[in-house]
Scaffold this motif. Structure first.
Motif, PDB file in Angstrom:
ATOM      1  N   GLN A 209       8.496  23.111  -7.823  1.00 56.69           N
ATOM      2  CA  GLN A 209       8.699  24.439  -7.251  1.00 56.69           C
ATOM      3  C   GLN A 209      10.171  24.612  -6.899  1.00 56.69           C
ATOM      4  O   GLN A 209      10.835  23.661  -6.470  1.00 56.69           O
ATOM      5  CB  GLN A 209       7.841  24.594  -5.994  1.00 56.69           C
ATOM      6  CG  GLN A 209       7.970  25.934  -5.294  1.00 56.69           C
ATOM      7  CD  GLN A 209       7.049  26.039  -4.104  1.00 56.69           C
ATOM      8  OE1 GLN A 209       6.060  25.318  -3.996  1.00 56.69           O
ATOM      9  NE2 GLN A 209       7.351  26.943  -3.189  1.00 56.69           N
TER      10      GLN A 209
ATOM     11  N   ARG B  89      14.377  24.442   5.724  1.00 57.76           N
ATOM     12  CA  ARG B  89      13.172  25.065   6.250  1.00 57.76           C
ATOM     13  C   ARG B  89      13.545  26.061   7.353  1.00 57.76           C
ATOM     14  O   ARG B  89      14.636  26.003   7.922  1.00 57.76           O
ATOM     15  CB  ARG B  89      12.210  23.993   6.782  1.00 57.76           C
ATOM     16  CG  ARG B  89      11.937  22.900   5.736  1.00 57.76           C
ATOM     17  CD  ARG B  89      10.878  21.919   6.187  1.00 57.76           C
ATOM     18  NE  ARG B  89      10.759  20.819   5.245  1.00 57.76           N
ATOM     19  CZ  ARG B  89      10.116  20.881   4.080  1.00 57.76           C
ATOM     20  NH1 ARG B  89       9.527  22.013   3.726  1.00 57.76           N
ATOM     21  NH2 ARG B  89      10.057  19.849   3.271  1.00 57.76           N
TER      22      ARG B  89
ATOM     23  N   ARG C 164      -2.967  24.965  -8.198  1.00 58.05           N
ATOM     24  CA  ARG C 164      -2.781  23.521  -8.201  1.00 58.05           C
ATOM     25  C   ARG C 164      -3.455  22.936  -9.447  1.00 58.05           C
ATOM     26  O   ARG C 164      -4.307  23.561 -10.063  1.00 58.05           O
ATOM     27  CB  ARG C 164      -3.383  22.888  -6.933  1.00 58.05           C
ATOM     28  CG  ARG C 164      -2.606  23.238  -5.653  1.00 58.05           C
ATOM     29  CD  ARG C 164      -1.220  22.639  -5.668  1.00 58.05           C
ATOM     30  NE  ARG C 164      -0.485  22.915  -4.450  1.00 58.05           N
ATOM     31  CZ  ARG C 164       0.385  23.892  -4.308  1.00 58.05           C
ATOM     32  NH1 ARG C 164       0.612  24.731  -5.313  1.00 58.05           N
ATOM     33  NH2 ARG C 164       1.029  24.069  -3.172  1.00 58.05           N
TER      34      ARG C 164
ATOM     35  N   MET D 157      13.113  25.354  -4.612  1.00 60.95           N
ATOM     36  CA  MET D 157      13.274  25.219  -3.168  1.00 60.95           C
ATOM     37  C   MET D 157      14.744  25.345  -2.794  1.00 60.95           C
ATOM     38  O   MET D 157      15.628  24.982  -3.575  1.00 60.95           O
ATOM     39  CB  MET D 157      12.745  23.860  -2.679  1.00 60.95           C
ATOM     40  CG  MET D 157      11.275  23.625  -2.953  1.00 60.95           C
ATOM     41  SD  MET D 157      10.677  22.081  -2.241  1.00 60.95           S
ATOM     42  CE  MET D 157       9.077  21.951  -3.056  1.00 60.95           C
TER      43      MET D 157
ATOM     44  N   SER E  83      12.638  26.282  10.339  1.00 66.51           N
ATOM     45  CA  SER E  83      12.894  25.655  11.635  1.00 66.51           C
ATOM     46  C   SER E  83      14.245  24.951  11.688  1.00 66.51           C
ATOM     47  O   SER E  83      14.678  24.548  12.761  1.00 66.51           O
ATOM     48  CB  SER E  83      11.777  24.651  11.947  1.00 66.51           C
ATOM     49  OG  SER E  83      11.664  23.684  10.910  1.00 66.51           O
TER      50      SER E  83
ATOM     51  N   GLU F 236       4.682  18.908  -3.690  1.00 65.61           N
ATOM     52  CA  GLU F 236       4.190  18.262  -2.476  1.00 65.61           C
ATOM     53  C   GLU F 236       5.194  18.378  -1.321  1.00 65.61           C
ATOM     54  O   GLU F 236       4.840  18.212  -0.152  1.00 65.61           O
ATOM     55  CB  GLU F 236       3.885  16.783  -2.739  1.00 65.61           C
ATOM     56  CG  GLU F 236       2.695  16.528  -3.649  1.00 65.61           C
ATOM     57  CD  GLU F 236       3.031  16.734  -5.119  1.00 65.61           C
ATOM     58  OE1 GLU F 236       2.081  16.796  -5.934  1.00 65.61           O
ATOM     59  OE2 GLU F 236       4.235  16.825  -5.466  1.00 65.61           O
ATOM     60  N   MET F 237       6.475  18.620  -1.652  1.00 67.08           N
ATOM     61  CA  MET F 237       7.495  18.748  -0.616  1.00 67.08           C
ATOM     62  C   MET F 237       7.485  20.129   0.039  1.00 67.08           C
ATOM     63  O   MET F 237       8.134  20.345   1.061  1.00 67.08           O
ATOM     64  CB  MET F 237       8.886  18.479  -1.198  1.00 67.08           C
ATOM     65  CG  MET F 237       9.093  17.070  -1.696  1.00 67.08           C
ATOM     66  SD  MET F 237      10.757  16.832  -2.390  1.00 67.08           S
ATOM     67  CE  MET F 237      11.785  17.125  -0.942  1.00 67.08           C
ATOM     68  N   ALA F 238       6.772  21.064  -0.549  1.00 64.99           N
ATOM     69  CA  ALA F 238       6.752  22.433  -0.037  1.00 64.99           C
ATOM     70  C   ALA F 238       5.830  22.525   1.171  1.00 64.99           C
ATOM     71  O   ALA F 238       4.791  21.880   1.241  1.00 64.99           O
ATOM     72  CB  ALA F 238       6.296  23.399  -1.118  1.00 64.99           C
ATOM     73  N   ARG F 239       6.267  23.327   2.139  1.00 67.41           N
ATOM     74  CA  ARG F 239       5.436  23.663   3.289  1.00 67.41           C
ATOM     75  C   ARG F 239       5.576  25.158   3.532  1.00 67.41           C
ATOM     76  O   ARG F 239       6.421  25.831   2.967  1.00 67.41           O
ATOM     77  CB  ARG F 239       5.877  22.880   4.532  1.00 67.41           C
ATOM     78  CG  ARG F 239       5.692  21.379   4.434  1.00 67.41           C
ATOM     79  CD  ARG F 239       5.572  20.769   5.835  1.00 67.41           C
ATOM     80  NE  ARG F 239       6.701  21.119   6.677  1.00 67.41           N
ATOM     81  CZ  ARG F 239       7.707  20.293   6.961  1.00 67.41           C
ATOM     82  NH1 ARG F 239       7.734  19.085   6.445  1.00 67.41           N
ATOM     83  NH2 ARG F 239       8.698  20.677   7.744  1.00 67.41           N
ATOM     84  N   ALA F 240       4.747  25.666   4.418  1.00 71.76           N
ATOM     85  CA  ALA F 240       4.766  27.098   4.671  1.00 71.76           C
ATOM     86  C   ALA F 240       6.078  27.573   5.281  1.00 71.76           C
ATOM     87  O   ALA F 240       6.402  28.749   5.212  1.00 71.76           O
ATOM     88  CB  ALA F 240       3.604  27.473   5.596  1.00 71.76           C
ATOM     89  N   ASP F 241       6.862  26.634   5.886  1.00 70.93           N
ATOM     90  CA  ASP F 241       8.076  27.057   6.575  1.00 70.93           C
ATOM     91  C   ASP F 241       9.336  26.892   5.734  1.00 70.93           C
ATOM     92  O   ASP F 241      10.449  26.850   6.271  1.00 70.93           O
ATOM     93  CB  ASP F 241       8.236  26.298   7.905  1.00 70.93           C
ATOM     94  CG  ASP F 241       8.439  24.796   7.715  1.00 70.93           C
ATOM     95  OD1 ASP F 241       8.098  24.294   6.628  1.00 70.93           O
ATOM     96  OD2 ASP F 241       8.937  24.145   8.644  1.00 70.93           O
ATOM     97  N   LEU F 242       9.209  26.818   4.395  1.00 73.85           N
ATOM     98  CA  LEU F 242      10.402  26.802   3.554  1.00 73.85           C
ATOM     99  C   LEU F 242      11.232  28.060   3.800  1.00 73.85           C
ATOM    100  O   LEU F 242      10.694  29.151   3.956  1.00 73.85           O
ATOM    101  CB  LEU F 242      10.010  26.752   2.075  1.00 73.85           C
ATOM    102  CG  LEU F 242       9.650  25.398   1.461  1.00 73.85           C
ATOM    103  CD1 LEU F 242       9.277  25.597   0.001  1.00 73.85           C
ATOM    104  CD2 LEU F 242      10.788  24.411   1.591  1.00 73.85           C
TER     105      LEU F 242
END
Length: 258
Positions: A128, A186, A102, A130, A188, A156-162
């Motif tokens: 990133q 994602r 970061r 995506m 989910s 900032e839009m990234a999460r672990a569930d991409l």
């Protein structure tokens, strides 16, 4: 304190980046991550060229983690460690804690042995790669890799569930919720089609001893075989609980329906 302009004649990049194998990134074991990594070397000749070289090296480091540096800038601190034309090592010290890189990113500029380090602090915005939907799709729609493209978005839009890249969607994958064109995909959001899908027709079997009656109805939620799900028979306004026994098929005991 920022050095005077006279202390920075022009800079020429003297050596290419070291290979990825020599530069462990964040996420490796904490013992390995503690060792400083030389990103590259340069020869000293002016602040604008030095900033450009640092941004290039920082950008390559970030790219190895799938990140892209946008609107990058550099602030130098400390006293200049090198004389005109002398080689400079650009060094990164990985953080002890695991995780993605970061900003701001702090690098050391090292000259000859015994000379103090200068610090270069890199600022900017990170993006990133995506997975993004190419077109709007309804809940329950079949989903394939042709429906997904790779686009750079703010980190900032990234999460672990991409959904992982490169795209790999097994046959029979469907959306679990409606998505619009441009929405990030994602884990989910998609999966195998459930045995019973919300607001889809089901066959309701009523078992009374040796007698089995069948009626059409509507499932009120997603469910898998063995789950209990609320269904509404077409012959009644009352919702009841039933057990999923197969694709679009549920069973309830006699006396459950009024």
């Amino acid at each position: 304190m920022k050095p005077a302009a006279s202390a920075w004649p022009s800079l020429v990049l003297a050596a290419a980046l070291l290979g990825p194998a020599t530069a462990p990134l964040a996420g490796a074991a904490s013992e390995a991550a503690a060792a400083p990594v030389v990103l590259g070397t340069a020869s000293h000749a002016g602040e604008p060229e030095l900033a450009a070289a640092v941004l290039r090296l920082a950008g390559d480091l970030l790219a190895r983690q799938g990140l892209a540096l946008q609107e990058g800038s550099v602030r130098f601190t400390g006293t200049g460690p090198v004389a005109t034309g002398a080689p400079v090592e650009v060094v990164w010290s990985p953080p002890a804690a695991r995780g993605a890189l970061r900003l701001p990113l702090r690098l050391a500029l090292r000259g000859a042995a015994g000379q103090p380090d200068m610090q270069a602090v890199v600022y900017g915005r990170l993006q990133q790669d995506m997975p993004v939907l190419n077109r709007p799709l309804a809940r329950g729609a079949a989903l394939g890799c042709a429906d997904v493209s790779v686009q750079r978005r703010p980190v900032e839009m990234a999460r672990a569930d991409l959904w992982p890249l490169p795209c790999s969607l097994p046959a029979g994958t469907v959306l679990r919720r409606p998505l619009n064109e441009g929405d990030v995909l994602r884990r989910s959001d998609a999966g195998a089609r459930p045995a019973v899908a919300q607001m889809q027709p089901v066959t309701i079997r009523v078992v009374a001893g040796a007698v089995v009656l069948e009626s059409a109805g509507l499932a009120l939620a997603d469910a898998e075989v063995g789950d209990t799900v609320r269904v509404r028979p077409n012959i009644s306004r009352q919702a009841v609980d039933a057990r999923v026994v197969g694709p679009q098929a549920v069973v309830l005991e006699s006396g459950t329906m009024q």
